[in-house]
Write a protein that holds these residues in place. Structure first.
Motif, PDB file in Angstrom:
ATOM      1  N   SER A  37      -1.045  -5.592  -2.748  1.00 24.70           N
ATOM      2  CA  SER A  37      -1.613  -4.165  -2.145  1.00 24.70           C
ATOM      3  C   SER A  37      -2.973  -3.990  -2.481  1.00 24.70           C
ATOM      4  O   SER A  37      -3.481  -4.460  -3.505  1.00 24.70           O
ATOM      5  CB  SER A  37      -0.796  -2.985  -2.579  1.00 24.70           C
ATOM      6  N   SER A  38      -3.771  -3.561  -1.312  1.00 25.63           N
ATOM      7  CA  SER A  38      -5.295  -3.337  -1.712  1.00 25.63           C
ATOM      8  C   SER A  38      -5.502  -1.966  -2.144  1.00 25.63           C
ATOM      9  O   SER A  38      -6.660  -1.619  -2.643  1.00 25.63           O
ATOM     10  CB  SER A  38      -6.054  -3.678  -0.257  1.00 25.63           C
ATOM     11  N   ASP A  39      -4.358  -1.128  -2.386  1.00 20.40           N
ATOM     12  CA  ASP A  39      -4.545   0.236  -2.891  1.00 20.40           C
ATOM     13  C   ASP A  39      -4.028   0.116  -4.557  1.00 20.40           C
ATOM     14  O   ASP A  39      -4.257  -1.120  -5.077  1.00 20.40           O
ATOM     15  CB  ASP A  39      -3.922   1.410  -2.338  1.00 20.40           C
ATOM     16  N   ASN A  40      -3.926   1.177  -5.151  1.00 15.13           N
ATOM     17  CA  ASN A  40      -3.445   1.342  -6.413  1.00 15.13           C
ATOM     18  C   ASN A  40      -1.897   0.860  -6.912  1.00 15.13           C
ATOM     19  O   ASN A  40      -1.436   1.111  -7.928  1.00 15.13           O
ATOM     20  CB  ASN A  40      -3.739   2.473  -7.190  1.00 15.13           C
ATOM     21  N   THR A  41      -1.204   0.420  -5.525  1.00 15.23           N
ATOM     22  CA  THR A  41       0.413   0.408  -6.113  1.00 15.23           C
ATOM     23  C   THR A  41       0.615  -0.317  -7.213  1.00 15.23           C
ATOM     24  O   THR A  41       1.382   0.015  -8.021  1.00 15.23           O
ATOM     25  CB  THR A  41       0.973  -0.277  -4.758  1.00 15.23           C
ATOM     26  N   ASN A 100       0.915  -1.184  -0.085  1.00 15.88           N
ATOM     27  CA  ASN A 100      -0.162   0.026  -0.146  1.00 15.88           C
ATOM     28  C   ASN A 100       0.913   1.333  -0.096  1.00 15.88           C
ATOM     29  O   ASN A 100       0.787   1.833   1.011  1.00 15.88           O
ATOM     30  CB  ASN A 100      -0.958   0.015   1.204  1.00 15.88           C
ATOM     31  N   GLY A 142       1.011   7.786   3.339  1.00 14.96           N
ATOM     32  CA  GLY A 142       0.624   6.370   3.575  1.00 14.96           C
ATOM     33  C   GLY A 142       1.174   6.159   5.152  1.00 14.96           C
ATOM     34  O   GLY A 142       1.381   7.054   5.876  1.00 14.96           O
ATOM     35  N   GLU A 194       0.607   3.628  -2.825  1.00 15.11           N
ATOM     36  CA  GLU A 194       0.348   4.430  -3.839  1.00 15.11           C
ATOM     37  C   GLU A 194       0.710   5.955  -4.197  1.00 15.11           C
ATOM     38  O   GLU A 194       0.771   6.214  -5.123  1.00 15.11           O
ATOM     39  CB  GLU A 194      -1.403   4.086  -4.206  1.00 15.11           C
ATOM     40  N   GLU A 195       0.997   6.320  -2.968  1.00 14.82           N
ATOM     41  CA  GLU A 195       1.276   7.830  -2.939  1.00 14.82           C
ATOM     42  C   GLU A 195       2.711   7.990  -3.262  1.00 14.82           C
ATOM     43  O   GLU A 195       3.171   9.145  -3.912  1.00 14.82           O
ATOM     44  CB  GLU A 195       1.011   8.571  -1.789  1.00 14.82           C
TER      45      GLU A 195
END
Ligand SMILES: Nc1nc2c(ncn2[C@@H]2O[C@H](COP(=O)(O)OP(=O)(O)O)[C@@H](O)[C@H]2O)c(=O)[nH]1
Ligand SMILES: [Mg+2]
Length: 241
Positions: free
Chosen positions: A40-44, A10, A203, A12-13
């Motif tokens: 990862s559950s985000d957009n990574t 996680n 994050g 992504e930022e």
């Protein structure tokens, strides 16, 4: 070819600016960057995938069923064909500006190069007093119990001369693989480079109470795995050779 391995969970930022920055500091033809993402559950995942169109030397491994920093590092190492390797965090706590210096030291013949927060010129910025105290206590405990040739055995930024050493040098899946590598391989030629560790801006940290238990379990297991300091003398005293 130089290699950089980055375990991600996680991020992504952080991950896109980090990848651009690494290729800027090392040259996009001169280094392989391997992202090891634990689903990862985000957009990574999709961000890195998009960037692989831009950079030929960027690769991503996604582990679906496993978690853990040490295991992710070993997975990344298994995809390295040759050359020295640096392992770093994805959150800019380990700034890419330190990478050329670490690779230069590996080229000069060191087995392991540690990005140290506790040597002259090093620092930690942004951590709470509690977290700094916890890290210092852990570092002192390690220095008391083991002979490690670095001022920062708990660092997450490290370079290693070869894939073989990282593949075989430690067994745990947790955060403190550098400590394990150094204790299990006491004859390595190790040096420190000072780093200013900046706490993440985006994050959140994945360190939790479980990580502390993992650290203590690792310390105990290393204490029992450690070779006696005076092995030869002891064998002689027992009348064996
Ligand atoms: N692949 C993978 N990466 C992880 C895991 N846990 C943490 N990370 C990554 O490891 C690095 C260090 O983690 P972080 O949460 O920043 O730890 P801290 O700096 O000690 O607070 C970051 O790049 C994380 O995204 C994990 O279980 N698997
Ligand atoms: Mg971090």
């Amino acid at each position: 070819m130089r290699n950089v391995i980055i375990p991600t969970l996680n991020e992504e930022e952080n991950i896109e600016p980090l990848i651009h920055s690494i290729f800027q500091h090392l040259g996009s033809e001169e280094v392989n960057v391997i992202i090891v993402d634990d689903n990862s559950s985000d957009n990574t995942h999709s961000i890195v995938e998009k960037l692989t169109d831009e950079y030929a030397n960027l690769a991503m491994i996604v582990r679906i069923h496993e978690k853990g920093l040490g295991g992710a590092v070993r997975e990344g190492v298994s995809h390295v064909s040759s050359g020295p390797i640096v392992v770093m965090d994805a959150d800019f706590s380990h700034h890419p500006r330190y990478l050329p210096m670490i690779f230069d030291k590996l080229d000069a013949g060191y087995d392991v190069v540690v990005g140290s927060r506790h040597t002259e010129g090093g620092a930690i910025i942004g951590w709470s007093g509690d977290r700094i105290a916890m890290s210092l206590i852990a570092t002192r405990l390690v220095a008391m119990l083991f002979r490690v040739n670095t001022t920062d055995p708990m660092s997450g930024l490290m370079g290693c001369k070869s894939a073989q050493l990282l593949e075989t040098g430690f067994q745990s899946h947790g955060f403190k693989f550098l400590l394990e590598l150094l204790v299990r391989n006491p004859n390595l030629k190790v040096t420190d480079v000072p780093i200013v560790f900046q706490d993440r801006v985006h994050g959140s940290s994945k360190l939790g109470s479980q990580t502390i238990m993992q650290f203590l379990a690792l310390v105990f297991s290393l204490l029992f795995a450690r070779k006696p300091k005076h092995d030869g003398l002891r064998r002689q005293a027992n009348g064996r050779n």
